[in-house]
Motif scaffolding. Structure first.
Motif, PDB file in Angstrom:
ATOM      1  N   LEU A  80       0.834  -1.210   0.000  1.00  0.00           N
ATOM      2  CA  LEU A  80       0.000   0.000   0.000  1.00  0.00           C
ATOM      3  C   LEU A  80       0.869   1.261   0.000  1.00  0.00           C
ATOM      4  O   LEU A  80       0.570   2.238  -0.697  1.00  0.00           O
ATOM      5  CB  LEU A  80      -0.931  -0.003   1.213  1.00  0.00           C
ATOM      6  CG  LEU A  80      -2.030  -1.074   1.202  1.00  0.00           C
ATOM      7  CD1 LEU A  80      -2.796  -1.070   2.523  1.00  0.00           C
ATOM      8  CD2 LEU A  80      -2.990  -0.856   0.043  1.00  0.00           C
ATOM      9  N   GLY A  81       1.964   1.236   0.785  1.00  0.00           N
ATOM     10  CA  GLY A  81       2.874   2.379   0.832  1.00  0.00           C
ATOM     11  C   GLY A  81       3.529   2.635  -0.511  1.00  0.00           C
ATOM     12  O   GLY A  81       3.629   3.787  -0.964  1.00  0.00           O
ATOM     13  N   CYS A  82       3.970   1.561  -1.179  1.00  0.00           N
ATOM     14  CA  CYS A  82       4.624   1.705  -2.485  1.00  0.00           C
ATOM     15  C   CYS A  82       3.661   2.256  -3.533  1.00  0.00           C
ATOM     16  O   CYS A  82       4.027   3.117  -4.344  1.00  0.00           O
ATOM     17  CB  CYS A  82       5.179   0.353  -2.940  1.00  0.00           C
ATOM     18  SG  CYS A  82       6.625  -0.202  -2.006  1.00  0.00           S
ATOM     19  N   ILE A  83       2.425   1.752  -3.522  1.00  0.00           N
ATOM     20  CA  ILE A  83       1.429   2.244  -4.483  1.00  0.00           C
ATOM     21  C   ILE A  83       1.150   3.733  -4.241  1.00  0.00           C
ATOM     22  O   ILE A  83       1.061   4.536  -5.180  1.00  0.00           O
ATOM     23  CB  ILE A  83       0.126   1.422  -4.386  1.00  0.00           C
ATOM     24  CG1 ILE A  83       0.377   0.000  -4.907  1.00  0.00           C
ATOM     25  CG2 ILE A  83      -1.002   2.090  -5.179  1.00  0.00           C
ATOM     26  CD1 ILE A  83      -0.796  -0.945  -4.709  1.00  0.00           C
ATOM     27  N   ALA A  84       1.043   4.113  -2.960  1.00  0.00           N
ATOM     28  CA  ALA A  84       0.795   5.523  -2.624  1.00  0.00           C
ATOM     29  C   ALA A  84       1.946   6.410  -3.096  1.00  0.00           C
ATOM     30  O   ALA A  84       1.727   7.505  -3.623  1.00  0.00           O
ATOM     31  CB  ALA A  84       0.601   5.669  -1.115  1.00  0.00           C
ATOM     32  N   VAL A  85       3.195   5.928  -2.946  1.00  0.00           N
ATOM     33  CA  VAL A  85       4.371   6.693  -3.383  1.00  0.00           C
ATOM     34  C   VAL A  85       4.351   6.881  -4.904  1.00  0.00           C
ATOM     35  O   VAL A  85       4.607   7.981  -5.414  1.00  0.00           O
ATOM     36  CB  VAL A  85       5.673   5.986  -2.933  1.00  0.00           C
ATOM     37  CG1 VAL A  85       6.887   6.541  -3.681  1.00  0.00           C
ATOM     38  CG2 VAL A  85       5.872   6.143  -1.430  1.00  0.00           C
ATOM     39  N   VAL A  86       4.034   5.821  -5.633  1.00  0.00           N
ATOM     40  CA  VAL A  86       3.985   5.907  -7.097  1.00  0.00           C
ATOM     41  C   VAL A  86       2.916   6.911  -7.536  1.00  0.00           C
ATOM     42  O   VAL A  86       3.144   7.748  -8.411  1.00  0.00           O
ATOM     43  CB  VAL A  86       3.703   4.519  -7.723  1.00  0.00           C
ATOM     44  CG1 VAL A  86       3.482   4.648  -9.234  1.00  0.00           C
ATOM     45  CG2 VAL A  86       4.865   3.573  -7.458  1.00  0.00           C
ATOM     46  N   LEU A  87       1.740   6.834  -6.907  1.00  0.00           N
ATOM     47  CA  LEU A  87       0.645   7.729  -7.291  1.00  0.00           C
ATOM     48  C   LEU A  87       0.945   9.182  -6.919  1.00  0.00           C
ATOM     49  O   LEU A  87       0.517  10.111  -7.621  1.00  0.00           O
ATOM     50  CB  LEU A  87      -0.662   7.276  -6.621  1.00  0.00           C
ATOM     51  CG  LEU A  87      -1.231   5.939  -7.121  1.00  0.00           C
ATOM     52  CD1 LEU A  87      -2.450   5.535  -6.291  1.00  0.00           C
ATOM     53  CD2 LEU A  87      -1.597   6.019  -8.600  1.00  0.00           C
ATOM     54  N   TYR A  88       1.689   9.382  -5.805  1.00  0.00           N
ATOM     55  CA  TYR A  88       1.982  10.750  -5.364  1.00  0.00           C
ATOM     56  C   TYR A  88       3.091  11.391  -6.201  1.00  0.00           C
ATOM     57  O   TYR A  88       2.961  12.515  -6.680  1.00  0.00           O
ATOM     58  CB  TYR A  88       2.379  10.753  -3.886  1.00  0.00           C
ATOM     59  CG  TYR A  88       2.746  12.129  -3.362  1.00  0.00           C
ATOM     60  CD1 TYR A  88       1.760  13.068  -3.074  1.00  0.00           C
ATOM     61  CD2 TYR A  88       4.079  12.496  -3.178  1.00  0.00           C
ATOM     62  CE1 TYR A  88       2.080  14.335  -2.602  1.00  0.00           C
ATOM     63  CE2 TYR A  88       4.419  13.760  -2.717  1.00  0.00           C
ATOM     64  CZ  TYR A  88       3.418  14.674  -2.431  1.00  0.00           C
ATOM     65  OH  TYR A  88       3.745  15.929  -1.979  1.00  0.00           O
ATOM     66  N   PHE A  89       4.218  10.655  -6.387  1.00  0.00           N
ATOM     67  CA  PHE A  89       5.377  11.238  -7.082  1.00  0.00           C
ATOM     68  C   PHE A  89       5.305  11.055  -8.607  1.00  0.00           C
ATOM     69  O   PHE A  89       5.803  11.894  -9.357  1.00  0.00           O
ATOM     70  CB  PHE A  89       6.672  10.616  -6.559  1.00  0.00           C
ATOM     71  CG  PHE A  89       7.036  11.041  -5.168  1.00  0.00           C
ATOM     72  CD1 PHE A  89       7.516  12.308  -4.921  1.00  0.00           C
ATOM     73  CD2 PHE A  89       6.889  10.177  -4.096  1.00  0.00           C
ATOM     74  CE1 PHE A  89       7.859  12.713  -3.643  1.00  0.00           C
ATOM     75  CE2 PHE A  89       7.218  10.568  -2.813  1.00  0.00           C
ATOM     76  CZ  PHE A  89       7.705  11.839  -2.576  1.00  0.00           C
ATOM     77  N   ARG A  90       4.790   9.897  -9.061  1.00  0.00           N
ATOM     78  CA  ARG A  90       4.572   9.565 -10.469  1.00  0.00           C
ATOM     79  C   ARG A  90       5.853   9.391 -11.278  1.00  0.00           C
ATOM     80  O   ARG A  90       5.950   8.494 -12.094  1.00  0.00           O
ATOM     81  CB  ARG A  90       3.649  10.584 -11.160  1.00  0.00           C
ATOM     82  CG  ARG A  90       2.286  10.731 -10.481  1.00  0.00           C
ATOM     83  CD  ARG A  90       1.281  11.483 -11.343  1.00  0.00           C
ATOM     84  NE  ARG A  90       0.826  10.672 -12.469  1.00  0.00           N
ATOM     85  CZ  ARG A  90      -0.162   9.785 -12.394  1.00  0.00           C
ATOM     86  NH1 ARG A  90      -0.778   9.541 -11.246  1.00  0.00           N
ATOM     87  NH2 ARG A  90      -0.525   9.110 -13.461  1.00  0.00           N
ATOM     88  N   ARG A  91       6.873  10.238 -11.086  1.00  0.00           N
ATOM     89  CA  ARG A  91       8.113  10.173 -11.869  1.00  0.00           C
ATOM     90  C   ARG A  91       9.294   9.840 -10.956  1.00  0.00           C
ATOM     91  O   ARG A  91       9.338  10.268  -9.802  1.00  0.00           O
ATOM     92  CB  ARG A  91       8.380  11.512 -12.563  1.00  0.00           C
ATOM     93  CG  ARG A  91       7.290  11.985 -13.503  1.00  0.00           C
ATOM     94  CD  ARG A  91       7.281  11.227 -14.801  1.00  0.00           C
ATOM     95  NE  ARG A  91       8.577  11.301 -15.486  1.00  0.00           N
ATOM     96  CZ  ARG A  91       8.885  10.595 -16.569  1.00  0.00           C
ATOM     97  NH1 ARG A  91       8.012   9.762 -17.091  1.00  0.00           N
ATOM     98  NH2 ARG A  91      10.062  10.727 -17.127  1.00  0.00           N
TER      99      ARG A  91
END
Length: 656
Positions: A351-362
């Motif tokens: 869940l943390g990794c998915i949130a990081v990807v969605l927040y930073f994106r790049r």
């Protein structure tokens, strides 16, 4: 009848078997599990060091800093020195703390800060590795949205964890060997374009960048990305053994340095130009090799997440043993030493990794946030390691020198990383603070409960226990009644258990069993000790289980009873007349006492907040019977109040 015995003949030997001895298989598994994070750093380090116009000072200085960081930080501190500080073959900051905790209570704060920071900053490791690789596809498919691909890959990786790192390591090892070989070949290809880049091995270039180049010191935050996997390397010690890690590191470091120098060689050929979003790692590849390189890099980036995930599982298991984390369920997917799977942590990381990807994106946005918290972990490890060196009777001047050198190096990295705070570094800091709060609450609550749990001598109650057992006017509760006890002394029992047996609801049984589980510092101990408290009426069983042994108390208790029956030390046949004639075994029922916070308390403010937070968190966690591996069909969870300080005065008047 109180001799210590082995719990199971076959289990302990099979658990001991692993890949910690130096072998080809061990070296391959080390490549697959240990070096994913540090091994994929060439994907983004040079891109972070040279963000704009390419200059000789920037390239030579950056390469020199990377070389000496990998040498001083990864090789000397971690591979050569810290790996020696193993706790019966296990590594990680919590294992190191277990070795030195008697040197001061203040060390608890050090390990809580370090452990929380490592778990928090590590949540960015899988997203940045996978994103950096997948974004290489944009060179072939401009405008491609990489976010869904990255999330899909991460979900697949986390689903793999339940099969155990033995399977993962065997599959990933050969692939990582191919990856490092590719790094070396590409590096040599880049060096050939500008052989003079090898002069960057001179530490003068690093000094020149940090001292003479405007803004050069702040580039240490980018340089630090090359060694972020060193702490995970130490955490994964138990999976592979120090011999395999040290030998494989020679190969890994050589390949990494060749690639960094190769990227430097290509960058010098572009001197004076703007990097303009290009990644030196992909840019130095021949055109025909780009798609192949992206494919291998993507697979390697997926594997890069493995070091973080397995290291996190190890950290959580050791934090539980030190009463710094809730008692969540631990699974052992294989019988190979060191194999561990923590379902709750696996979900939390995903869940943390998915949130990081969605927040930073790049990936470039993640680079701006990555590394801040891990520098704190490394500083905490340095402080604990200094205590361990003193414990090993290393001369004080040498320990002080170690503290000064690594305090200066890691302090510089920390200061340089502080500029990342407003650019996303606050994310890992915020997660760290949440984890610190959980660890602090759990440890403080443990000491509060231990201080206030009342223990009584068990001997005075034995006659009353026998009388209750023979009192046919009381309905029989169970043939065998088993209480889980936290009393460490064999002569004592919790007063709450006595209250539960005699007062709450009289619990008549033919035989009473009191079971205590003692978790040892040795990872694979499997022993038990039986003490007869009253002839054929009451027994105490103490299990001594290593911190890497799965808590299957239901299974182990059955094994103990079988041993006692075989030795004719106890008769477990049902004492109901009709069943006794049929030689039917009596039923067993477990009782687990679960404390709740009584409303009849006057608490100091800090303790009140701690205990309220403790019980709030506890409601989201499975009850202790799940942790102990008890059969839920034969378990009674009994709520008992935790009375901390009884109310001293009540302003109450009687009215006539």
């Amino acid at each position: 009848m109180s001799d210590t015995k082995n719990l199971a003949d076959g289990q302990s030997t099979s658990a001991q078997h692993g890949h910690t001895a130096i072998s080809t298989a061990g070296l391959l598994i080390a490549l697959g599990i240990i070096y994913g994070d540090i091994g994929t750093s060439p994907l983004y380090v040079m891109k972070a060091i040279v963000p704009g116009r390419i200059t000789t000072d920037l390239v030579y200085g950056g390469i020199s800093c990377v070389l000496w960081t990998l040498t001083l930080q990864t090789t000397i501190k971690y591979v050569l020195l810290t790996l020696n500080a193993d706790n019966n073959g296990e590594g990680g900051i919590f294992s190191l703390f277990a070795l030195v905790r008697r040197r001061g209570a203040w060390l608890s704060a050090i390990v809580i800060i370090g452990g929380a920071a490592l778990l928090a900053d590590g949540i960015i490791t899988p997203p940045i590795s996978v994103s950096s690789a997948i974004e290489g596809l944009e060179r072939v498919y401009p405008g491609l949205d990489t976010v869904p691909i990255v999330i899909a890959i991460l979900i697949g990786l986390f689903l793999l964890q339940s099969f155990g790192t033995q399977i993962v390591g065997k599959a990933f090892g050969p692939i990582m060997f191919l990856w490092f070989s590719m790094l070396a070949v590409l590096g040599i290809y880049g060096i050939v374009q500008h052989p003079e880049i090898l002069r960057a091995a001179n530490p003068y270039y690093a000094y020149n960048l940090l001292v003479n180049t405007p803004g050069g010191f702040w580039l240490l935050g980018a340089v630090f990305l090359c060694t972020t996997g060193a702490e995970a390397l130490y955490s994964d010690l138990g999976h592979c053994g120090k011999g395999n890690i040290r030998i494989s590191w020679v190969f890994v470091k050589s390949c990494l340095l060749l690639n960094y120098f190769g990227q430097g060689g290509w960058l010098i050929t572009q001197e004076g130009q703007q990097l303009a979003g290009r990644n030196p790692f992909y840019a130095m590849m021949p055109e025909w090799f780009v798609l192949i390189g992206i494919g291998v890099a993507t697979v390697a980036a997926v594997i890069a997440s493995q070091a973080l995930i397995t290291g996190s599982f190890t950290l959580v298991a050791e934090a539980i043993r030190l009463n710094m984390w809730p008692k969540v369920r631990l699974n052992y997917p294989t019988d190979v030493k060191g194999q561990l799977y923590v379902p709750s942590m696996n979900r939390l990381l995903l869940l943390g990794c998915i949130a990081v990807v969605l927040y930073f994106r790049r990936s470039e946005h993640m680079e701006a946030a990555y590394g801040l918290a891990i520098t704190v972990t490394m500083l905490m490890t340095t402080m604990l390691l200094a205590q361990w060196l003193r414990l090993r009777r290393i001369a004080r001047p040498l320990v002080v020198l170690f503290l000064l050198v690594y305090g200066l190096i890691e302090g510089s990295f920390l200061v340089a990383n502080l500029i990342k705070f407003p650019h996303g570094g606050w994310v890992s800091v915020a997660i760290s603070l949440c984890l610190i709060a959980v660890m602090y609450v759990w440890l403080r609550a443990y000491y509060i409960k231990r201080r206030l749990t009342e223990f009584v001598r068990i001997d005075p109650y034995m006659d009353a226990l026998k009388e209750l057992s023979n009192d046919e006017t009381v309905p029989k509760y169970a043939t065998h009644l088993v209480f889980m006890s936290s009393a460490e002394r064999q002569t004592e029992i919790e007063s709450k258990i006595i209250y539960s047996i005699f007062q709450k609801r009289p619990k008549r049984a033919d035989i009473y069993w009191f079971v205590h589980v003692d978790t040892t510092d040795e990872p694979y101990t499997m022993e038990y000790k039986v003490t007869e408290l009253a002839s054929n009426d009451a027994f105490r069983v103490t299990f001594r289980l290593g911190f890497r042994v799965e808590q299957k108390i239901n299974l182990y208790f059955r094994k103990v009873v079988e041993d006692l029956v075989r030795n004719k030390e106890v008769d477990i046949t049902s004492r109901y007349e009709s069943l006794s004639k049929q030689h039917v075994t009596g039923d067993f029922r477990f009782v687990v006492l679960e404390k709740f916070l009584s409303v009849e308390n006057e608490l100091p403010m800090v303790e009140k907040v701690v205990m309220q937070a403790y019980f709030y968190i506890k409601q989201f966690i499975a009850s202790e019977d799940k942790y102990f591996g008890l059969d839920t069909s034969s378990v009674k969870i009994e709520k008992v109040p935790l009375v901390i300080t009884p109310v001293r005065s009540v302003d109450l008047k009687r009215v006539y």
